[in-house]
Design a protein around this motif. Structure first.
Motif, mmCIF file in Angstrom:
data_model
loop_
_atom_site.group_PDB
_atom_site.id
_atom_site.type_symbol
_atom_site.label_atom_id
_atom_site.label_comp_id
_atom_site.label_asym_id
_atom_site.label_seq_id
_atom_site.Cartn_x
_atom_site.Cartn_y
_atom_site.Cartn_z
ATOM 1 N N TRP A 202 0.889 -1.160 0.000
ATOM 2 C CA TRP A 202 0.000 0.000 0.000
ATOM 3 C C TRP A 202 0.929 1.211 0.000
ATOM 4 O O TRP A 202 1.720 1.385 0.936
ATOM 5 N N ARG A 204 1.642 5.046 0.562
ATOM 6 C CA ARG A 204 1.035 6.140 1.320
ATOM 7 C C ARG A 204 1.714 7.462 0.961
ATOM 8 O O ARG A 204 2.939 7.522 0.849
ATOM 9 N N ARG A 234 -3.239 -0.643 -3.221
ATOM 10 C CA ARG A 234 -3.972 0.614 -3.045
ATOM 11 C C ARG A 234 -2.993 1.757 -2.784
ATOM 12 O O ARG A 234 -1.828 1.518 -2.431
ATOM 13 N N GLU A 236 -2.993 5.345 -0.522
ATOM 14 C CA GLU A 236 -3.701 6.147 0.473
ATOM 15 C C GLU A 236 -3.119 7.553 0.480
ATOM 16 O O GLU A 236 -1.917 7.736 0.739
ATOM 17 N N GLN A 272 -5.876 12.681 -5.388
ATOM 18 C CA GLN A 272 -6.412 11.313 -5.531
ATOM 19 C C GLN A 272 -6.669 10.990 -7.002
ATOM 20 O O GLN A 272 -6.390 9.882 -7.468
ATOM 21 N N ARG A 276 -5.675 7.884 -9.362
ATOM 22 C CA ARG A 276 -6.729 7.065 -9.985
ATOM 23 C C ARG A 276 -6.569 7.017 -11.506
ATOM 24 O O ARG A 276 -6.847 6.003 -12.132
ATOM 25 N N THR A 282 -7.476 4.090 -5.097
ATOM 26 C CA THR A 282 -6.980 5.207 -4.258
ATOM 27 C C THR A 282 -8.011 5.637 -3.241
ATOM 28 O O THR A 282 -9.196 5.740 -3.546
ATOM 29 N N PHE A 283 -7.538 5.870 -2.050
ATOM 30 C CA PHE A 283 -8.414 6.346 -0.958
ATOM 31 C C PHE A 283 -7.892 7.678 -0.445
ATOM 32 O O PHE A 283 -6.715 7.976 -0.558
#
Ligand code: SF4
Length: 283
Positions: A202, A204, A234, A236, A272, A276, A282-283
């Motif tokens: 992930w 970040r 992902r 973040e 974001q 994306r 993506t969060f």
């Protein structure tokens, strides 16, 4: 030989394959016994613990914050973990007792154990042992790291990691240096090594207005994340906040972001979207 990084009463010598953790005790016998235990990973310096859900990995996590870090991020909200001596010397058995007592509950809650900090890879032998013992308990393991010391993580350590939270703090080397005081390249190399191993990541990205919100910085990190392929599960985007401000004040360290505001919703959405647009969740 690399230059030593002094953390007040502890020194990390960036030499050879070992990061030697030299504690500040005066007694030579105590000192050599502690050193031997640190090198074998039967003791480590633990700053604090936290039980969290929805942070630091999937499910409910028991997060262990280890002390010591060689970066000095302007936005760090844990400056009280920078020095190794900020943590308590704790035995591996004690740490594992505490984890084992919660193992069944963590499994039911689809979680596991996260090693964070500070920078956990400073305490590599201890971290290796904790991760391996967690795997013996059948627990999911997560390593939260800047990747700066990634080249020092041996395969046996990474074999016991199910997920890496890789903090990529900027895209441009000069921005990274401004943010952290160190070089970006080791982090990028570590990410590529994880990709080659097939270790899930992930990414970040801490979004700080006026510091890490430059379009070029974000675009480079997004391109890099996309280049790692499917191991990146992902991204973040973490909006900067002022929750660490009081710690800087208490430690009497000049806080460069004292007057920086959190990013607007629009800025967060723009960043974001940059991730994306590369097909990244993506969060
Ligand atoms: S790597 Fe993490 S602990 Fe170290 S200075 Fe940066 S934010 Fe703080």
């Amino acid at each position: 030989m690399g230059s030593p990084v002094t953390l007040l009463d502890c020194t990390i010598r960036m030499t050879g394959p070992e990061v030697a953790v030299i504690a500040g005790t005066e007694d030579p016998d105590e000192r050599s016994a502690e050193l031997a235990a640190v090198r074998s990973g039967t003791v480590g310096r633990v700053h604090s613990w936290e039980l969290v859900t929805g942070l630091d990995g999937p499910g409910t996590r028991l997060t262990v914050f280890l002390s010591g870090c060689v970066l000095r991020c302007q936005y760090c909200h844990n400056p009280d973990t920078w020095r190794l001596s900020d943590g308590r010397l704790t035995t591996l058995d004690k740490v594992m007792d505490r984890i084992a007592r919660r193992a069944a509950a963590l499994k039911i809650m689809h979680g596991g154990v996260t090693l964070s900090g500070g920078e956990p890879l400073i305490q590599r032998p201890f971290v290796t042992n904790v991760l391996q013992r967690c795997k013996e308990l059948g627990l999911h393991t997560t390593l939260d790291t800047s990747g700066y010391l990634g080249m020092r993580a041996e395969d046996e350590l990474l074999d016991a990691v199910d997920l890496v939270l890789l903090d990529v703090k900027a895209g441009l080397p000069e921005t990274y240096k401004t943010v952290t005081g160190r070089q970006l390249a080791p982090t990028l190399r570590f990410g590529r090594r994880l990709r080659d191993r097939g270790t899930p990541i992930w990414i970040r990205y801490v979004l700080v207005p006026g510091l890490t919100d430059g379009e070029e910085d974000v675009r480079i990190v997004a391109d890099y994340a996309a280049s790692l392929g499917e191991v990146v599960q992902r991204v973040e985007v973490l909006p900067f906040h002022q929750m660490g401000k009081n710690k800087w004040k208490a430690l009497e360290i000049p806080y460069p972001l004292e007057h920086t505001m959190p990013p607007s919703d629009e800025l967060v959405a723009r960043v974001q979207e940059t991730f994306r647009s590369r097909g990244l969740l993506t969060f």
